[in-house]
Design a protein around this motif. Structure first.
Motif, PDB file in Angstrom:
ATOM      1  N   PHE A  77       0.761  -1.453   0.111  1.00 51.66           N
ATOM      2  CA  PHE A  77      -0.049   0.022  -0.102  1.00 51.66           C
ATOM      3  C   PHE A  77       0.798   1.263   0.091  1.00 51.66           C
ATOM      4  O   PHE A  77       0.735   2.211  -0.744  1.00 51.66           O
ATOM      5  CB  PHE A  77      -0.980   0.029   1.270  1.00 51.66           C
ATOM      6  CG  PHE A  77      -1.640   1.379   1.454  1.00 51.66           C
ATOM      7  CD1 PHE A  77      -2.768   1.670   0.658  1.00 51.66           C
ATOM      8  CD2 PHE A  77      -1.162   2.190   2.348  1.00 51.66           C
ATOM      9  CE1 PHE A  77      -3.323   2.867   0.913  1.00 51.66           C
ATOM     10  CE2 PHE A  77      -1.817   3.435   2.680  1.00 51.66           C
ATOM     11  CZ  PHE A  77      -2.899   3.610   1.793  1.00 51.66           C
ATOM     12  N   VAL A  78       1.904   1.418   0.793  1.00 49.83           N
ATOM     13  CA  VAL A  78       2.673   2.471   0.722  1.00 49.83           C
ATOM     14  C   VAL A  78       3.501   2.610  -0.388  1.00 49.83           C
ATOM     15  O   VAL A  78       3.599   3.855  -0.629  1.00 49.83           O
ATOM     16  CB  VAL A  78       3.710   2.614   2.189  1.00 49.83           C
ATOM     17  CG1 VAL A  78       4.719   3.502   2.332  1.00 49.83           C
ATOM     18  CG2 VAL A  78       2.696   2.377   3.532  1.00 49.83           C
ATOM     19  N   GLY A  79       3.983   1.435  -0.801  1.00 51.35           N
ATOM     20  CA  GLY A  79       4.740   1.750  -1.986  1.00 51.35           C
ATOM     21  C   GLY A  79       3.847   2.116  -3.400  1.00 51.35           C
ATOM     22  O   GLY A  79       4.283   3.031  -4.189  1.00 51.35           O
ATOM     23  N   ALA A  80       2.901   1.779  -3.333  1.00 51.28           N
ATOM     24  CA  ALA A  80       1.729   2.283  -4.467  1.00 51.28           C
ATOM     25  C   ALA A  80       1.447   3.538  -4.341  1.00 51.28           C
ATOM     26  O   ALA A  80       1.342   4.390  -5.214  1.00 51.28           O
ATOM     27  CB  ALA A  80       0.636   1.474  -4.641  1.00 51.28           C
TER      28      ALA A  80
ATOM     29  N   SER B 163      11.169   4.403  -8.622  1.00 45.88           N
ATOM     30  CA  SER B 163      12.049   3.692  -7.976  1.00 45.88           C
ATOM     31  C   SER B 163      12.128   4.404  -6.311  1.00 45.88           C
ATOM     32  O   SER B 163      12.209   3.348  -5.557  1.00 45.88           O
ATOM     33  CB  SER B 163      13.499   3.860  -8.450  1.00 45.88           C
ATOM     34  OG  SER B 163      13.915   5.464  -8.468  1.00 45.88           O
ATOM     35  N   LEU B 164      11.783   5.284  -6.259  1.00 50.20           N
ATOM     36  CA  LEU B 164      11.584   5.842  -4.795  1.00 50.20           C
ATOM     37  C   LEU B 164      10.404   5.304  -4.093  1.00 50.20           C
ATOM     38  O   LEU B 164      10.444   5.077  -3.030  1.00 50.20           O
ATOM     39  CB  LEU B 164      11.538   7.698  -5.008  1.00 50.20           C
ATOM     40  CG  LEU B 164      11.665   8.278  -3.427  1.00 50.20           C
ATOM     41  CD1 LEU B 164      12.931   7.721  -2.546  1.00 50.20           C
ATOM     42  CD2 LEU B 164      11.807   9.838  -3.492  1.00 50.20           C
ATOM     43  N   GLY B 165       9.263   5.327  -4.795  1.00 47.65           N
ATOM     44  CA  GLY B 165       8.093   4.689  -4.252  1.00 47.65           C
ATOM     45  C   GLY B 165       8.366   3.350  -3.878  1.00 47.65           C
ATOM     46  O   GLY B 165       8.024   2.704  -2.789  1.00 47.65           O
ATOM     47  N   VAL B 166       8.963   2.604  -4.669  1.00 47.58           N
ATOM     48  CA  VAL B 166       9.206   1.159  -4.695  1.00 47.58           C
ATOM     49  C   VAL B 166      10.045   0.903  -3.315  1.00 47.58           C
ATOM     50  O   VAL B 166       9.699   0.210  -2.318  1.00 47.58           O
ATOM     51  CB  VAL B 166       9.982   0.419  -5.795  1.00 47.58           C
ATOM     52  CG1 VAL B 166      10.472  -1.147  -5.281  1.00 47.58           C
ATOM     53  CG2 VAL B 166       8.966   0.445  -6.957  1.00 47.58           C
ATOM     54  N   LEU B 167      11.216   1.891  -3.121  1.00 46.47           N
ATOM     55  CA  LEU B 167      11.807   1.669  -1.974  1.00 46.47           C
ATOM     56  C   LEU B 167      11.230   2.405  -0.712  1.00 46.47           C
ATOM     57  O   LEU B 167      11.433   1.590   0.269  1.00 46.47           O
ATOM     58  CB  LEU B 167      13.196   2.821  -2.078  1.00 46.47           C
ATOM     59  CG  LEU B 167      14.148   2.823  -0.924  1.00 46.47           C
ATOM     60  CD1 LEU B 167      14.874   1.668  -0.761  1.00 46.47           C
ATOM     61  CD2 LEU B 167      15.175   4.086  -1.427  1.00 46.47           C
ATOM     62  N   ALA B 168      10.333   3.300  -1.036  1.00 45.72           N
ATOM     63  CA  ALA B 168       9.324   3.494   0.322  1.00 45.72           C
ATOM     64  C   ALA B 168       8.746   2.185   0.902  1.00 45.72           C
ATOM     65  O   ALA B 168       8.451   1.947   2.088  1.00 45.72           O
ATOM     66  CB  ALA B 168       8.536   4.596  -0.102  1.00 45.72           C
ATOM     67  N   GLY B 169       7.947   1.326  -0.197  1.00 49.69           N
ATOM     68  CA  GLY B 169       7.413   0.237   0.213  1.00 49.69           C
ATOM     69  C   GLY B 169       8.324  -0.567   1.080  1.00 49.69           C
ATOM     70  O   GLY B 169       7.782  -1.251   2.199  1.00 49.69           O
TER      71      GLY B 169
ATOM     72  N   THR C  44      13.540   7.391   6.853  1.00 48.45           N
ATOM     73  CA  THR C  44      14.521   7.111   5.871  1.00 48.45           C
ATOM     74  C   THR C  44      13.856   7.729   4.388  1.00 48.45           C
ATOM     75  O   THR C  44      14.559   8.393   3.640  1.00 48.45           O
ATOM     76  CB  THR C  44      14.948   5.846   5.549  1.00 48.45           C
ATOM     77  OG1 THR C  44      15.757   5.353   6.594  1.00 48.45           O
ATOM     78  CG2 THR C  44      16.148   5.564   4.500  1.00 48.45           C
ATOM     79  N   THR C  45      12.766   7.199   3.972  1.00 46.70           N
ATOM     80  CA  THR C  45      12.116   7.573   2.806  1.00 46.70           C
ATOM     81  C   THR C  45      11.986   9.243   2.917  1.00 46.70           C
ATOM     82  O   THR C  45      11.965   9.935   1.786  1.00 46.70           O
ATOM     83  CB  THR C  45      10.584   6.862   3.086  1.00 46.70           C
ATOM     84  OG1 THR C  45      10.617   5.499   3.017  1.00 46.70           O
ATOM     85  CG2 THR C  45       9.747   7.500   1.687  1.00 46.70           C
ATOM     86  N   LEU C  46      11.502   9.829   4.247  1.00 49.04           N
ATOM     87  CA  LEU C  46      11.480  11.192   4.364  1.00 49.04           C
ATOM     88  C   LEU C  46      12.653  11.917   3.758  1.00 49.04           C
ATOM     89  O   LEU C  46      12.578  13.012   3.162  1.00 49.04           O
ATOM     90  CB  LEU C  46      11.043  11.758   5.560  1.00 49.04           C
ATOM     91  CG  LEU C  46      10.892  13.099   5.865  1.00 49.04           C
ATOM     92  CD1 LEU C  46       9.932  13.970   4.976  1.00 49.04           C
ATOM     93  CD2 LEU C  46      10.800  13.424   7.390  1.00 49.04           C
ATOM     94  N   LEU C  47      13.943  11.392   4.273  1.00 52.70           N
ATOM     95  CA  LEU C  47      15.020  12.036   3.891  1.00 52.70           C
ATOM     96  C   LEU C  47      15.367  11.908   2.452  1.00 52.70           C
ATOM     97  O   LEU C  47      16.101  12.708   1.929  1.00 52.70           O
ATOM     98  CB  LEU C  47      16.125  11.473   4.801  1.00 52.70           C
ATOM     99  CG  LEU C  47      16.240  11.565   6.130  1.00 52.70           C
ATOM    100  CD1 LEU C  47      17.109  10.809   6.994  1.00 52.70           C
ATOM    101  CD2 LEU C  47      16.257  13.129   6.610  1.00 52.70           C
ATOM    102  N   ILE C  48      15.220  10.630   1.977  1.00 54.52           N
ATOM    103  CA  ILE C  48      15.604  10.461   0.417  1.00 54.52           C
ATOM    104  C   ILE C  48      14.761  11.365  -0.391  1.00 54.52           C
ATOM    105  O   ILE C  48      15.220  12.086  -1.362  1.00 54.52           O
ATOM    106  CB  ILE C  48      15.391   8.871   0.216  1.00 54.52           C
ATOM    107  CG1 ILE C  48      16.431   8.153   1.184  1.00 54.52           C
ATOM    108  CG2 ILE C  48      15.740   8.745  -1.449  1.00 54.52           C
ATOM    109  CD1 ILE C  48      16.542   6.836   0.580  1.00 54.52           C
ATOM    110  N   ALA C  49      13.421  11.424  -0.201  1.00 46.87           N
ATOM    111  CA  ALA C  49      12.612  12.191  -0.954  1.00 46.87           C
ATOM    112  C   ALA C  49      12.821  13.626  -0.868  1.00 46.87           C
ATOM    113  O   ALA C  49      12.889  14.475  -1.937  1.00 46.87           O
ATOM    114  CB  ALA C  49      10.888  12.093  -0.458  1.00 46.87           C
TER     115      ALA C  49
END
Length: 335
Positions: free
Chosen positions: A201-204, A220-226, A238-243
């Protein structure tokens, strides 16, 4: 010593998670892969090895392709993201923002102090999490132990169940213990399925959101977030920092991730856990809070499985006591 114990606990939990992910694939493999002249199904051990062989090559190739970018992010991108989020310390920008509010100096002072305290707490937590992530990255090679432990769990679990049942006397106790093990297994499997569904869900959602916001490498960033959603607390941060390090406009990305976090933590995830582990939404949220307060990220990881285990144990204990009470009262009623 404490760090080693925590690391061993994380590896054990990842091994259990990996074992539950692979378990549904074993029966289809046994049905379809047959050996010998009589075309007999292969054993459970053979099915596990077939599944391992099927995922080993893609996993190794993916790791080789991702390792350089992961090392670059840890050494360069993440520290740069922190400096971008907190360029002059939290107080400088916050003072300017609070000064623009139509408030009296008396009301502005406690507001400035409260916001500054929250911002400083966020900065300390972020930098501490990044330091833990950098420290954990040094031991990434220990992840190779995970499939080995998962293999042992998958092969030893049926043997353990049969041995444990043989120790108990035949009859009610043996049946009760078998039901107890089945319910514990169902609760843990429900937890793993909920975690996997939450990651999907989070990735999508992140793929769709980053594409709409025009974030570079949105897919790729969304897949990494998932994938990072499987790591509570550290993953979303980590997702917040990368984004934010890649986005041209930071505020929309932060607002989107904050809204997604609220939706995920208080709406989607509690429903998934409630369906898989039969825990109410309030119990799930309270359990996560208690785990975070007691042991931070490791506590969040362990909190839900422990709550499910305790819930199953308490239910079976009550049923056992009720049956024992009825059995003890039956002779007196007959007399």
């Amino acid at each position: 010593m404490l760090r080693a114990i925590e690391g061993a606990g994380v590896l054990a939990l990842l091994s259990v998670f990996f074992a539950y992910i692979l378990a549904p694939a074993l029966p289809p493999v046994r049905r379809r892969v047959r050996v010998g002249r009589r075309r007999r199904p292969i054993s459970d051990t053979g099915a596990i090895l077939v599944v391992y062989a099927a995922i080993a090559v893609p996993a190794v190739l993916a790791w080789r392709a991702a390792a350089p970018s992961v090392r670059h992010w840890i050494a360069v991108t993440a520290p740069a993201s922190l400096e971008r989020l907190f360029p002059h310390g939290p107080n400088a920008s916050l003072d300017t923002a609070v000064a623009r509010l139509p408030l009296s100096p008396v009301a502005r002072r406690p507001l400035r102090q409260g916001i500054a305290w929250l911002a400083a707490l966020l900065e300390r937590s972020t930098r501490s999490t990044l330091a833990e992530l950098v420290e954990a990255a040094r031991y990434a090679r220990w992840l190779a132990v995970t499939p080995v432990l998962a293999f042992l769990l998958l092969t030893a679990a049926p043997v353990f169940q049969r041995s444990a049942l043989r120790v108990l006397p035949r009859g009610h106790l043996q049946w009760r213990f078998e039901e107890y093990l089945r319910d514990v297994n169902s609760a843990l499997a429900g937890y793993v399925r909920a975690q996997a569904a939450a990651a999907v869900f989070v990735g999508a959602a992140c793929v769709a959101g980053f594409v709409l916001l025009g974030t570079p490498s949105a897919i790729s960033l969304g897949v990494l977030a998932g994938i990072l959603e499987l790591v509570p607390a550290i993953g979303p941060l980590t997702t917040l920092l990368i984004a934010t390090s890649q986005a041209e406009h930071v505020v929309p990305v932060v607002l989107f991730l904050a809204a997604l976090r609220i939706l995920q933590d208080y709406v989607v995830y509690p429903r998934l856990i409630r369906r898989g582990m039969h825990l109410s939404t309030a119990v799930v949220i309270l359990t996560v809070w208690i785990g975070a307060a007691l042991a931070q990220a490791p506590g969040v990881v362990v909190a839900i499985p422990v709550a499910g285990f305790l819930s199953v144990s308490l239910r079976h204990w009550r049923e056992y006591r009720e049956i024992e009470r009825l059995v003890a009262a039956t002779p007196r009623q007959l007399v």
